[in-house]
Design an enzyme around this catalytic site. Sequence first.
Site, PDB file in Angstrom:
ATOM      1  N   HIS A 100       6.302  74.995  23.099  1.00 30.59           N
ATOM      2  CA  HIS A 100       7.155  75.267  24.269  1.00 30.59           C
ATOM      3  C   HIS A 100       6.745  74.445  25.489  1.00 30.59           C
ATOM      4  O   HIS A 100       7.515  74.326  26.439  1.00 30.59           O
ATOM      5  CB  HIS A 100       7.165  76.768  24.601  1.00 30.59           C
ATOM      6  CG  HIS A 100       5.946  77.289  25.276  1.00 30.59           C
ATOM      7  ND1 HIS A 100       4.951  77.977  24.605  1.00 30.59           N
ATOM      8  CD2 HIS A 100       5.534  77.244  26.573  1.00 30.59           C
ATOM      9  CE1 HIS A 100       3.997  78.329  25.454  1.00 30.59           C
ATOM     10  NE2 HIS A 100       4.334  77.884  26.661  1.00 30.59           N
ATOM     11  N   ASP A 130       4.548  78.013  17.403  1.00 31.27           N
ATOM     12  CA  ASP A 130       4.535  77.455  18.752  1.00 31.27           C
ATOM     13  C   ASP A 130       3.425  76.412  18.905  1.00 31.27           C
ATOM     14  O   ASP A 130       2.721  76.381  19.920  1.00 31.27           O
ATOM     15  CB  ASP A 130       4.380  78.547  19.804  1.00 31.27           C
ATOM     16  CG  ASP A 130       4.815  78.085  21.197  1.00 31.27           C
ATOM     17  OD1 ASP A 130       5.381  76.984  21.289  1.00 31.27           O
ATOM     18  OD2 ASP A 130       4.549  78.809  22.178  1.00 31.27           O
ATOM     19  N   SER A 203      -0.860  77.402  28.957  1.00 31.95           N
ATOM     20  CA  SER A 203      -0.244  77.316  27.635  1.00 31.95           C
ATOM     21  C   SER A 203      -0.644  76.040  26.916  1.00 31.95           C
ATOM     22  O   SER A 203      -0.545  74.944  27.472  1.00 31.95           O
ATOM     23  CB  SER A 203       1.276  77.368  27.761  1.00 31.95           C
ATOM     24  OG  SER A 203       1.717  78.644  28.148  1.00 31.95           O
TER      25      SER A 203
END
Length: 467
Positions: A100, A130, A203
């Site tokens: 992402h 992911d 992230s």
Amino acid sequence: MAFAAGMSFTAPAPVMAFGAPESFAELADKISPSVVNITTSSVVSGPAQAGPMVPEGSPFEDFFNEFGDQGQGQGEPRRSEALGSGFVISEDGYIVTNNHVIEGADEITIEFFSGQKLPAKVVGTDPKTDIALLKVETDKALPFVAFGNSDLMRVGDWVVAMGNPLGQGFSVSAGIISARNRELSGTYDDYLQTDAAINRGNSGGPLFNMDGQVIGVNTAILSPNGGSIGIGFSMASNVVNKVVDQLKEYGTTRRGWLGVRIQDVTPDIAESMALAAAEGALVTDVPEGPAKEAGMQPGDVIQLFNGQEIKDAGDLTRRVADAPVGEAVPVVVLRDGKTETLQVTLGLREEAEAKTFPAAQPGGAPEAKSLDLLGLTLEPLTRDLRDRMGLAPDDQGLVVTKVDPMSEAYTKGFREGDVITEAGQQKVARLSDLEARIQEAKDAGRRSILLLIRRDGDPRFVALTVN
């Protein structure tokens, strides 16, 4: 206090408690050169926030709102930037991050701890976990880190997270493993939960053990306000490592495919099937595919896959995904109280995912009356009901026309339009078939009966109390 003669008491073994490390400085010095900041750029058609995304109410929000969108017209195409983190896993420039972080990006720029910046290209991505693998080209060897064994991490072990929180640059936070084997929403989820501070921008960054090995990739947080409250999730390195190896070799994932629909064995299902324990994966449907070719049947309970015990449906899904494609593996199933070993040659999930599993088509002749039973109002499938429900002409079973909202059936998810195709692992076409199966369960001393229902072609086993 008096003690009975002849009795002896043993004091419990002392529990060893360890304090926090005196400093994380040496570890931070060791791992920092391998951690990178990632900036992505893409063209968007509407108003967008330039610069890093920040939580609503953040002290940085006014700053970015004031300086982020200067000179941009409303509704005009514009270039938008986003920030994330990652880490180098090889000296020749392979970098791991979250999918992402880079999804939809036109340009990806890697900033190293030294301040050097290099463009990166996408090698491959895996939205299901992911994870994304990037590559930069460089003439000199890059500092890199290795994956550790996430299965060795215990709840309470110290960990260190590093990344680019809220666009503030390289930052280190420390905490412990709060929980293991967390699942969020993915089929292959296996997250480590940590209270080390993880915020937006972290992230794709690494979660390290005290040896400086990556045991997780920081992916998500649970928060009411967008900021860290000490509940962060890192995809376990043992999942990431396999994905990265496949992306590096093939540019995509290559997961094994068994070709069955499955569900967990709940305690009431275990009782209805006279199972010793609520363990294994219950097969609800076997369309055309590897399992059907090997002789697997609906109602089988998969107990062992390739020599490994199966705890539940999720456990089986992950083990099949990790198994080699195109090779035969032994699968032990429980069927009618006896175990059987099937040799299944696994297919490739990525090739099979686009296919639609067909609904089962049991045979038999229906009746023309209704029945109130187990909190359900049931009718045999007629031509008119088949047409109204969009079913095939030869689909048969008992359709639920009403559910008592106070019944166990309603609580367990039965709704109008569901079709019962099996009871007690035997096909039912007549109302009398269901009544007979219920009586057989009672005569056998069972408290519940296992029903196979279909909704929009999707099968599911449900156990309902009969006594």
